[in-house]
Design a protein around this motif. Sequence first.
Motif, PDB file in Angstrom:
ATOM      1  N   ARG A 116      -0.834  20.784 -80.273  1.00 44.43           N
ATOM      2  CA  ARG A 116      -1.950  21.885 -80.173  1.00 44.43           C
ATOM      3  C   ARG A 116      -1.327  23.263 -80.556  1.00 44.43           C
ATOM      4  O   ARG A 116      -2.356  24.054 -80.651  1.00 44.43           O
ATOM      5  N   ALA A 144      -1.479  26.195 -73.322  1.00 49.33           N
ATOM      6  CA  ALA A 144      -2.054  25.200 -74.078  1.00 49.33           C
ATOM      7  C   ALA A 144      -1.893  23.903 -72.825  1.00 49.33           C
ATOM      8  O   ALA A 144      -2.740  23.099 -72.973  1.00 49.33           O
ATOM      9  N   THR A 167      -5.465  25.868 -78.088  1.00 49.70           N
ATOM     10  CA  THR A 167      -4.626  25.580 -79.061  1.00 49.70           C
ATOM     11  C   THR A 167      -4.341  26.803 -79.977  1.00 49.70           C
ATOM     12  O   THR A 167      -4.851  27.976 -79.734  1.00 49.70           O
TER      13      THR A 167
END
Length: 248
Positions: free
Chosen positions: A87, A55, A61
Amino acid sequence: MDLPRIFTIRENSHRIHNPLTPAKLASLGESLHLAPGTRVLDLASGSGEMLCTWARDHGVTGTGVDISTAFTGRARARADELGVADRVQFLHGDASDHVADQPVDLAACVGATWIGNGVAGTAELLQRSLRPGGLMLIGEPYWRRTPPDEETATACHAAAIADFLELPDLIAEFQGIGYDVVEMTLADQDSWDRYTAAQWLTMRRWLDRNPDDELAPEVREGLATEPVRYARATREYLGWGVFALMKR
């Protein structure tokens, strides 16, 4: 629902609960050419290092699911530390029946194919969450060379020689269940050393702090026997890799 406590004692100092070093984990992410916004499902996500660092580095994500309360807590803390908690999310739960609410771009089970009772079942489980044309990651042991006897196999944490395949046969197994192998990152002996030998110091320091704990005899036995067993068997015979697959 949780991992046995002995496992979290042994691996308490690890962020990656398999024999990939941080450099190899980063190299794997780079090799997959992950685009920002790639949606990832990581089953048996451990302490979340793969999802969190990818991420940060690639803008993916996603969601990680793991049965360990301790590791799930560490994964959430790692997401906060790296500034990616908006995320990625980490769920405490049984990964063996988890299916994403919406199809993902990458579905992974790195080192825990027991959740699907083996490679084929784990691939089937991951496929349920994967969009058409998506990537699948499976981490799995293999024999660097076949052990000479069952005793050596047992010393490598296998129940029997037949539990694992040599690398060409493992790749053929992936192909046989309908997948193209499109990338792979393999542990080497040095990365095995870093994964395994690091546990010995963790175990010793835990023993020094907890001499009267009910698990102290088991940890002491492990510290007394595992270094020789590792040098004689696991280091010489057992390989491990992460394989990127695409359904044909």
